[in-house]
Design a protein around this motif. Sequence first.
Motif, PDB file in Angstrom:
ATOM      1  N   MET A   1     -26.317 -59.526  -2.092  1.00  0.00           N
ATOM      2  CA  MET A   1     -24.856 -59.081  -1.418  1.00  0.00           C
ATOM      3  C   MET A   1     -24.655 -59.870  -0.131  1.00  0.00           C
ATOM      4  SD  MET A   1     -23.582 -55.106  -0.494  1.00  0.00           S
ATOM      5  CE  MET A   1     -23.782 -54.576  -2.424  1.00  0.00           C
ATOM      6  N   MET A   2     -25.814 -60.183   0.365  1.00  0.00           N
ATOM      7  CA  MET A   2     -25.980 -60.869   1.809  1.00  0.00           C
ATOM      8  C   MET A   2     -25.397 -62.359   1.533  1.00  0.00           C
ATOM      9  SD  MET A   2     -26.314 -58.417   3.891  1.00  0.00           S
ATOM     10  CE  MET A   2     -26.215 -59.402   5.467  1.00  0.00           C
ATOM     11  N   SER A   3     -25.300 -62.938   0.572  1.00  0.00           N
ATOM     12  CA  SER A   3     -25.221 -64.306   0.302  1.00  0.00           C
ATOM     13  C   SER A   3     -23.903 -64.976   0.833  1.00  0.00           C
ATOM     14  CB  SER A   3     -25.201 -64.701  -1.028  1.00  0.00           C
ATOM     15  OG  SER A   3     -24.147 -63.962  -1.987  1.00  0.00           O
ATOM     16  N   GLY A   4     -22.904 -63.844   0.897  1.00  0.00           N
ATOM     17  CA  GLY A   4     -21.564 -64.278   1.501  1.00  0.00           C
ATOM     18  C   GLY A   4     -21.414 -64.564   2.922  1.00  0.00           C
ATOM     19  N   PHE A   5     -22.652 -64.268   3.776  1.00  0.00           N
ATOM     20  CA  PHE A   5     -22.577 -64.407   5.066  1.00  0.00           C
ATOM     21  C   PHE A   5     -23.289 -65.693   5.532  1.00  0.00           C
ATOM     22  CE2 PHE A   5     -22.325 -59.821   4.806  1.00  0.00           C
ATOM     23  CZ  PHE A   5     -21.582 -59.510   5.794  1.00  0.00           C
ATOM     24  N   SER A   6     -22.953 -66.293   6.693  1.00  0.00           N
ATOM     25  CA  SER A   6     -23.547 -67.455   7.121  1.00  0.00           C
ATOM     26  C   SER A   6     -24.842 -67.114   7.596  1.00  0.00           C
ATOM     27  CB  SER A   6     -22.494 -68.371   7.887  1.00  0.00           C
ATOM     28  OG  SER A   6     -22.290 -67.374   9.150  1.00  0.00           O
ATOM     29  N   GLU A   7     -25.544 -68.149   7.804  1.00  0.00           N
ATOM     30  CA  GLU A   7     -26.721 -68.391   8.692  1.00  0.00           C
ATOM     31  C   GLU A   7     -26.712 -67.612  10.258  1.00  0.00           C
ATOM     32  OE1 GLU A   7     -29.997 -68.562   7.633  1.00  0.00           O
ATOM     33  OE2 GLU A   7     -29.327 -68.888   5.386  1.00  0.00           O
ATOM     34  N   SER A   8     -25.732 -68.059  10.690  1.00  0.00           N
ATOM     35  CA  SER A   8     -25.595 -67.656  12.209  1.00  0.00           C
ATOM     36  C   SER A   8     -24.854 -66.272  12.128  1.00  0.00           C
ATOM     37  CB  SER A   8     -24.244 -68.337  12.801  1.00  0.00           C
ATOM     38  OG  SER A   8     -23.322 -68.258  12.085  1.00  0.00           O
ATOM     39  N   ASP A   9     -24.365 -65.593  11.035  1.00  0.00           N
ATOM     40  CA  ASP A   9     -23.890 -64.293  11.116  1.00  0.00           C
ATOM     41  C   ASP A   9     -24.968 -63.493  10.731  1.00  0.00           C
ATOM     42  OD1 ASP A   9     -21.345 -64.707  11.580  1.00  0.00           O
ATOM     43  OD2 ASP A   9     -20.583 -64.870   9.545  1.00  0.00           O
ATOM     44  N   MET A  10     -26.194 -63.830   9.816  1.00  0.00           N
ATOM     45  CA  MET A  10     -27.267 -63.008   9.434  1.00  0.00           C
ATOM     46  C   MET A  10     -28.154 -62.991  10.556  1.00  0.00           C
ATOM     47  SD  MET A  10     -28.031 -63.580   5.589  1.00  0.00           S
ATOM     48  CE  MET A  10     -28.001 -65.620   5.369  1.00  0.00           C
ATOM     49  N   GLN A  11     -28.107 -64.172  11.310  1.00  0.00           N
ATOM     50  CA  GLN A  11     -29.161 -64.195  12.452  1.00  0.00           C
ATOM     51  C   GLN A  11     -28.457 -63.041  13.881  1.00  0.00           C
ATOM     52  OE1 GLN A  11     -32.175 -65.553  12.864  1.00  0.00           O
ATOM     53  NE2 GLN A  11     -32.291 -64.015  14.543  1.00  0.00           N
ATOM     54  N   ALA A  12     -27.234 -63.132  13.812  1.00  0.00           N
ATOM     55  CA  ALA A  12     -26.632 -62.152  14.808  1.00  0.00           C
ATOM     56  C   ALA A  12     -26.837 -60.601  14.168  1.00  0.00           C
ATOM     57  CB  ALA A  12     -25.238 -62.443  14.722  1.00  0.00           C
ATOM     58  N   LEU A  13     -26.742 -60.540  13.146  1.00  0.00           N
ATOM     59  CA  LEU A  13     -27.242 -59.124  12.483  1.00  0.00           C
ATOM     60  C   LEU A  13     -28.778 -58.864  12.868  1.00  0.00           C
ATOM     61  CD1 LEU A  13     -25.547 -58.681   9.001  1.00  0.00           C
ATOM     62  CD2 LEU A  13     -25.145 -57.129  11.107  1.00  0.00           C
ATOM     63  N   LYS A  14     -29.661 -59.741  12.639  1.00  0.00           N
ATOM     64  CA  LYS A  14     -31.030 -59.464  12.835  1.00  0.00           C
ATOM     65  C   LYS A  14     -31.202 -59.027  14.138  1.00  0.00           C
ATOM     66  CE  LYS A  14     -32.758 -62.243   8.965  1.00  0.00           C
ATOM     67  NZ  LYS A  14     -33.722 -63.454   8.403  1.00  0.00           N
ATOM     68  N   ASP A  15     -30.539 -59.679  15.180  1.00  0.00           N
ATOM     69  CA  ASP A  15     -30.568 -59.818  16.474  1.00  0.00           C
ATOM     70  C   ASP A  15     -30.183 -58.084  17.054  1.00  0.00           C
ATOM     71  OD1 ASP A  15     -31.787 -62.074  16.792  1.00  0.00           O
ATOM     72  OD2 ASP A  15     -29.734 -63.056  17.327  1.00  0.00           O
ATOM     73  N   GLU A  16     -29.377 -57.688  16.319  1.00  0.00           N
ATOM     74  CA  GLU A  16     -28.858 -56.213  16.643  1.00  0.00           C
ATOM     75  C   GLU A  16     -29.885 -55.267  15.861  1.00  0.00           C
ATOM     76  OE1 GLU A  16     -25.126 -55.312  15.043  1.00  0.00           O
ATOM     77  OE2 GLU A  16     -24.012 -57.052  15.845  1.00  0.00           O
ATOM     78  N   ILE A  17     -30.680 -55.471  15.155  1.00  0.00           N
ATOM     79  CA  ILE A  17     -31.689 -54.512  14.668  1.00  0.00           C
ATOM     80  C   ILE A  17     -32.814 -54.520  15.493  1.00  0.00           C
ATOM     81  CG2 ILE A  17     -32.930 -53.835  12.523  1.00  0.00           C
ATOM     82  CD1 ILE A  17     -30.513 -55.605  10.805  1.00  0.00           C
ATOM     83  N   PRO A  18     -33.185 -53.345  15.777  1.00  0.00           N
ATOM     84  CA  PRO A  18     -34.240 -53.156  16.669  1.00  0.00           C
ATOM     85  C   PRO A  18     -35.754 -53.869  15.882  1.00  0.00           C
ATOM     86  CG  PRO A  18     -33.052 -51.170  16.852  1.00  0.00           C
ATOM     87  CD  PRO A  18     -32.361 -52.024  16.026  1.00  0.00           C
ATOM     88  N   ALA A  19     -35.756 -53.663  14.619  1.00  0.00           N
ATOM     89  CA  ALA A  19     -37.107 -54.112  14.012  1.00  0.00           C
ATOM     90  C   ALA A  19     -36.736 -55.771  13.748  1.00  0.00           C
ATOM     91  CB  ALA A  19     -36.922 -53.534  12.441  1.00  0.00           C
ATOM     92  N   GLY A  20     -35.687 -56.302  14.055  1.00  0.00           N
ATOM     93  CA  GLY A  20     -35.627 -57.882  14.010  1.00  0.00           C
ATOM     94  C   GLY A  20     -35.626 -58.312  12.765  1.00  0.00           C
TER      95      GLY A  20
END
Length: 239
Positions: free
Chosen positions: A186-205
């Motif tokens: 389901m995450m395949s529609g996101f760009s690499e930069s968008d996914m990295q931005a999401l990871k940066d928001e998540i405390p677990a990283g």
Amino acid sequence: MSRFTLITGASGAIGRAVALKMAAEGKPLFLHYNKSKQDAIFLKEKCETFEVPVFLVMSDLSKKGGADKLFKQLHSPVDTLIYNCGIQHYGFFQDIGEEELYELANLHLLNAMLLTKKLLPAMISNKQGKIVMISSIWGERGAAMEVAYSALKGGLNTFVKSLAKETARSGICVNALAPGVIDTPMMSGFSESDMQALKDEIPAGRFGYAEEAAEAVTFLTSGKASYINGHVLDINGGW
């Protein structure tokens, strides 16, 4: 007579992980799918390596009558329901079409309720049952650009909390799992930069794994969770 676990959306990442864990524990399975027939067949064969009965059931739960069509294919008693169907919809709320809104409502909420309604009489009669709805972090917090999805998942959460109060004395546990970002197709529609931005928001990283969600579902359907009822379990890495 063996009682079955029904997993809807079984060919998806979380559904597949749940099915394999349940099969490994010796649970007979009904695996639901809609379009991904080959994936469902492959999953069935994998689950059967654990020497458990596995049957496929097909229905489009985005349509009115989808729950009824699915229920009519169940030839054995079901005491555990994992409702795992859902698709995300991105875009402004004012741009969503009426037909699409009804399809989302059927898939995320209405057929979840109707399928549960059909399975409840047998569970109540036998004084046992486990129901786990796969919800979302947005069902608790809401999300811009996912207004309909958030509203329907919120409705699902309230359904869980309300139904638990009504059926607890009948030995039935009704809970939900609210994942944050899980690493699925389901995450395949996101760009690499968008996914990295999401990871940066998540405390677990990092994103969660489907297997981690499956562990939580397995716990909620086990005897270890017999006093957990009407609960929405967050699995989001602290997000």
